[in-house]
Enzyme design. Structure first.
Site, mmCIF file in Angstrom:
data_model
loop_
_atom_site.group_PDB
_atom_site.id
_atom_site.type_symbol
_atom_site.label_atom_id
_atom_site.label_comp_id
_atom_site.label_asym_id
_atom_site.label_seq_id
_atom_site.Cartn_x
_atom_site.Cartn_y
_atom_site.Cartn_z
ATOM 1 N N ASN A 155 0.841 -1.209 0.000
ATOM 2 C CA ASN A 155 0.000 0.000 0.000
ATOM 3 C C ASN A 155 0.878 1.263 0.000
ATOM 4 O O ASN A 155 0.364 2.366 0.102
ATOM 5 C CB ASN A 155 -0.979 0.019 1.179
ATOM 6 C CG ASN A 155 -0.282 0.282 2.510
ATOM 7 O OD1 ASN A 155 0.940 0.210 2.601
ATOM 8 N ND2 ASN A 155 -1.059 0.598 3.533
ATOM 9 N N GLY B 120 6.764 1.636 2.081
ATOM 10 C CA GLY B 120 7.481 1.103 0.925
ATOM 11 C C GLY B 120 7.507 2.116 -0.208
ATOM 12 O O GLY B 120 6.727 3.070 -0.218
ATOM 13 N N ASP C 38 -4.118 -2.880 0.208
ATOM 14 C CA ASP C 38 -3.925 -2.810 1.650
ATOM 15 C C ASP C 38 -4.343 -4.160 2.244
ATOM 16 O O ASP C 38 -5.480 -4.599 2.020
ATOM 17 C CB ASP C 38 -4.803 -1.657 2.192
ATOM 18 C CG ASP C 38 -4.520 -1.371 3.651
ATOM 19 O OD1 ASP C 38 -4.389 -2.330 4.433
ATOM 20 O OD2 ASP C 38 -4.429 -0.176 4.001
ATOM 21 N N THR D 131 -3.151 -3.653 10.569
ATOM 22 C CA THR D 131 -2.315 -4.264 9.526
ATOM 23 C C THR D 131 -1.819 -5.626 9.989
ATOM 24 O O THR D 131 -1.868 -6.601 9.244
ATOM 25 C CB THR D 131 -1.128 -3.340 9.164
ATOM 26 O OG1 THR D 131 -1.652 -2.176 8.531
ATOM 27 C CG2 THR D 131 -0.150 -4.024 8.228
ATOM 28 N N GLY E 291 -6.636 -16.388 5.498
ATOM 29 C CA GLY E 291 -7.858 -16.802 4.801
ATOM 30 C C GLY E 291 -7.558 -17.151 3.347
ATOM 31 O O GLY E 291 -8.041 -18.149 2.814
ATOM 32 N N ARG F 84 -7.900 -20.859 1.599
ATOM 33 C CA ARG F 84 -8.698 -21.108 0.396
ATOM 34 C C ARG F 84 -7.870 -21.815 -0.673
ATOM 35 O O ARG F 84 -8.347 -22.688 -1.380
ATOM 36 C CB ARG F 84 -9.241 -19.771 -0.135
ATOM 37 C CG ARG F 84 -10.135 -19.906 -1.359
ATOM 38 C CD ARG F 84 -10.771 -18.583 -1.760
ATOM 39 N NE ARG F 84 -9.851 -17.620 -2.322
ATOM 40 C CZ ARG F 84 -9.413 -17.636 -3.576
ATOM 41 N NH1 ARG F 84 -9.835 -18.565 -4.411
ATOM 42 N NH2 ARG F 84 -8.572 -16.716 -4.013
ATOM 43 N N ALA G 239 6.300 -12.668 8.812
ATOM 44 C CA ALA G 239 7.449 -11.907 9.297
ATOM 45 C C ALA G 239 7.100 -11.382 10.680
ATOM 46 O O ALA G 239 6.534 -10.303 10.826
ATOM 47 C CB ALA G 239 7.759 -10.753 8.342
ATOM 48 N N TYR H 80 2.509 -2.361 17.780
ATOM 49 C CA TYR H 80 3.372 -3.225 16.963
ATOM 50 C C TYR H 80 3.601 -4.563 17.666
ATOM 51 O O TYR H 80 3.337 -5.626 17.096
ATOM 52 C CB TYR H 80 4.697 -2.511 16.732
ATOM 53 C CG TYR H 80 5.660 -3.237 15.821
ATOM 54 C CD1 TYR H 80 5.435 -3.304 14.443
ATOM 55 C CD2 TYR H 80 6.811 -3.847 16.332
ATOM 56 C CE1 TYR H 80 6.333 -3.962 13.605
ATOM 57 C CE2 TYR H 80 7.707 -4.493 15.492
ATOM 58 C CZ TYR H 80 7.473 -4.543 14.130
ATOM 59 O OH TYR H 80 8.355 -5.192 13.310
ATOM 60 N N ARG I 8 15.438 4.228 12.562
ATOM 61 C CA ARG I 8 16.099 3.058 13.136
ATOM 62 C C ARG I 8 17.577 3.375 13.328
ATOM 63 O O ARG I 8 18.146 4.221 12.644
ATOM 64 C CB ARG I 8 15.889 1.821 12.263
ATOM 65 C CG ARG I 8 14.491 1.277 12.487
ATOM 66 C CD ARG I 8 14.273 -0.053 11.839
ATOM 67 N NE ARG I 8 13.721 0.089 10.502
ATOM 68 C CZ ARG I 8 13.242 -0.933 9.805
ATOM 69 N NH1 ARG I 8 13.269 -2.142 10.287
ATOM 70 N NH2 ARG I 8 12.746 -0.735 8.607
HETATM 71 N N1 LIG Z 1 13.776 -4.658 9.277
HETATM 72 C C1 LIG Z 1 13.799 -5.198 10.465
HETATM 73 O O1 LIG Z 1 14.794 -5.044 11.186
HETATM 74 C C2 LIG Z 1 12.649 -6.024 10.962
HETATM 75 C C3 LIG Z 1 12.749 -6.601 12.242
HETATM 76 C C4 LIG Z 1 11.694 -7.371 12.712
HETATM 77 C C5 LIG Z 1 10.583 -7.584 11.924
HETATM 78 N N2 LIG Z 1 10.513 -7.025 10.699
HETATM 79 C C6 LIG Z 1 9.278 -7.263 9.926
HETATM 80 O O2 LIG Z 1 9.575 -7.499 8.570
HETATM 81 C C7 LIG Z 1 8.581 -6.904 7.745
HETATM 82 C C8 LIG Z 1 9.231 -5.982 6.733
HETATM 83 O O3 LIG Z 1 9.942 -4.966 7.426
HETATM 84 P P1 LIG Z 1 10.798 -3.854 6.666
HETATM 85 O O4 LIG Z 1 11.969 -3.564 7.504
HETATM 86 O O5 LIG Z 1 10.979 -4.237 5.263
HETATM 87 O O6 LIG Z 1 9.823 -2.612 6.807
HETATM 88 P P2 LIG Z 1 9.256 -1.613 5.687
HETATM 89 O O7 LIG Z 1 8.473 -0.573 6.395
HETATM 90 O O8 LIG Z 1 10.353 -1.179 4.790
HETATM 91 O O9 LIG Z 1 8.320 -2.567 4.860
HETATM 92 C C9 LIG Z 1 6.992 -2.827 5.206
HETATM 93 C C10 LIG Z 1 6.168 -2.757 3.939
HETATM 94 O O10 LIG Z 1 4.808 -3.047 4.231
HETATM 95 C C11 LIG Z 1 3.991 -2.089 3.559
HETATM 96 N N3 LIG Z 1 2.725 -1.981 4.291
HETATM 97 C C12 LIG Z 1 2.519 -1.432 5.511
HETATM 98 N N4 LIG Z 1 1.226 -1.528 5.843
HETATM 99 C C13 LIG Z 1 0.604 -2.164 4.805
HETATM 100 C C14 LIG Z 1 -0.731 -2.551 4.544
HETATM 101 N N5 LIG Z 1 -1.711 -2.307 5.441
HETATM 102 N N6 LIG Z 1 -1.012 -3.158 3.378
HETATM 103 C C15 LIG Z 1 -0.042 -3.398 2.464
HETATM 104 N N7 LIG Z 1 1.248 -3.057 2.658
HETATM 105 C C16 LIG Z 1 1.558 -2.454 3.818
HETATM 106 C C17 LIG Z 1 4.800 -0.827 3.561
HETATM 107 O O11 LIG Z 1 4.390 0.122 2.594
HETATM 108 C C18 LIG Z 1 6.207 -1.365 3.296
HETATM 109 O O12 LIG Z 1 6.473 -1.491 1.935
HETATM 110 C C19 LIG Z 1 7.605 -6.196 8.680
HETATM 111 O O13 LIG Z 1 6.491 -7.039 8.890
HETATM 112 C C20 LIG Z 1 8.386 -6.043 9.953
HETATM 113 O O14 LIG Z 1 7.550 -6.026 11.076
HETATM 114 C C21 LIG Z 1 11.516 -6.244 10.203
#
Ligand SMILES: NC(=O)c1ccc[n+]([C@@H]2O[C@H](COP(=O)([O-])OP(=O)(O)OC[C@H]3O[C@@H](n4cnc5c(N)ncnc54)[C@H](O)[C@@H]3O)[C@@H](O)[C@H]2O)c1
Length: 317
Positions: free
Chosen positions: A40, A44, A64, A98, A108, A112, A120, A151, A192
């Site tokens: 979404n 990203g 989304d 989210t 779901g 299916r 993640a 979170y 971060r």
């Molecule tokens: N990077 C880290 O150190 C880390 C550590 C622990 C967990 N994670 C998990 O890994 C995953 C990716 O993390 P990341 O570092 O790439 O973060 P990021 O924010 O770069 O990527 C998350 C992506 O999800 C998209 N997004 C958010 N809400 C959404 C929604 N409702 N519908 C569709 N897309 C949605 C964002 O636009 C983004 O592209 C996440 O779930 C995060 O919790 C990451």
């Protein structure tokens, strides 16, 4: 039976235009799979996958995950969720939605289709741990009502949903607990610690440490992390996780700041601010399970992974 007759699969990556998701898309395409990248674009960016837009096996979809989705895929990597405190606290209700509604919708879909699905999850499910290093058996010490709870608790509830779909519906699930990961394509403004320090050092601004700077974190290079996620997805069905994926090398924030200063050649000074609420003092994965079940261990030491990360930030800012 899989929708495809060969090894090539159609794979959905939610959050695919984010930091980790875009690297995962790269690697899956390299292996010859078809990739549907869903995002979404909250955190990203199209730029993260711009180099893939002309790839014949790549499809970018704006959607989304809090809304249901009907497509045909063999596997789902559920990464959609803002990951940095600045971003996930921006709209905390949406963050919980989210994680929770997103998990329900993707589970779901997997149900299916009979598709395998990987979540993640995060080391934040351990909260501010009183056990060190954290093994998967540790239940965590999470504040349910603090500013980070949207979170932490969202991700914990998503894990619950994954295991209930597994027990109740026989779904093939994989849960990865990801520890701090860094590398190219991190959002420069995500707050971060690695991105903060590098951006501050490159701009010659003071490097901000919280508390005494003695709190520790472990940092996993993105290539290692993606390798771990893919090994988990491709592990035997009985391997559901949760599995910690991270680098056990432990560094204090002060050590990280010094390393960044050295590698950027920056003259930035270190400045100290009060600790934010619920900031964990120590965080280090026990990766025994990943080693035993997936034959996985990180290969890239921090000093080595920082170099391409700094190069990326040099061109990004
Ligand atoms: N990077 C880290 O150190 C880390 C550590 C622990 C967990 N994670 C998990 O890994 C995953 C990716 O993390 P990341 O570092 O790439 O973060 P990021 O924010 O770069 O990527 C998350 C992506 O999800 C998209 N997004 C958010 N809400 C959404 C929604 N409702 N519908 C569709 N897309 C949605 C964002 O636009 C983004 O592209 C996440 O779930 C995060 O919790 C990451």
């Amino acid at each position: 039976m899989s929708r495809n007759y060969h090894e090539t699969k159609r794979i959905l990556v939610t959050g695919g235009a984010g930091f980790l998701g875009s690297h995962l898309c790269d690697r899956l395409l390299e292996q010859g799979h078809e990739v549907i990248c869903l995002d979404n674009f909250f955190t990203g960016r199209r730029g993260n996958v711009a180099h893939l837009l002309q790839h014949p096996n790549f499809e970018l979809m704006r959607h989304d995950v809090t809304f249901p989705l009907f497509i045909e895929v063999d596997e789902i990597y559920n990464l959609a969720c803002p990951a940095s405190p600045i971003h996930y606290q921006h709209d905390p209700v949406q963050t919980t939605k989210t994680s929770v509604h997103g998990a329900i919708n993707m589970l779901g879909l997997a149900k299916r289709l009979g598709a395998k699905i990987l979540q993640a999850s995060t080391s934040e499910v351990y909260g501010d741990p009183d056990v060190h290093p954290q093994t998967e058996e540790y239940w965590g010490r999470v504040n349910p009502i603090g500013p980070r709870s949207c979170y932490d608790e969202g991700k914990r509830c998503a894990e619950t949903l994954f295991f209930d779909y597994h027990r109740q519906h026989g779904l093939k699930i994989k849960v990865a607990r990801i520890f701090n990961t860094y590398g190219p394509r991190m959002h420069p403004a995500d707050g971060r610690v690695v991105s903060n320090f590098i951006v501050q050092a490159l701009r010659g601004e003071p490097i901000t440490l919280y508390g005494s700077g003695e709190q520790t974190r472990s940092f996993c290079y993105v290539d290692d992390l993606i390798d771990g996620l893919m090994r988990l997805m491709n592990s035997p069905d009985e391997v559901t996780g949760p599995v910690n994926i991270g680098n056990p090398g432990e560094f204090s924030m002060r050590q990280l700041a010094e390393l960044v200063k050295e590698q950027t050649g920056s003259a930035s000074e270190l400045v100290f601010h009060p600790l934010p609420a619920d900031d964990p003092k120590q965080r280090r994965p026990d990766i025994g399970k990943a080693q035993a079940l997936l034959g996985w261990a990180p290969r890239v030491p921090l000093a080595e992974g920082l170099a391409p990360t700094i190069d990326y930030f040099r061109s990004a800012i």
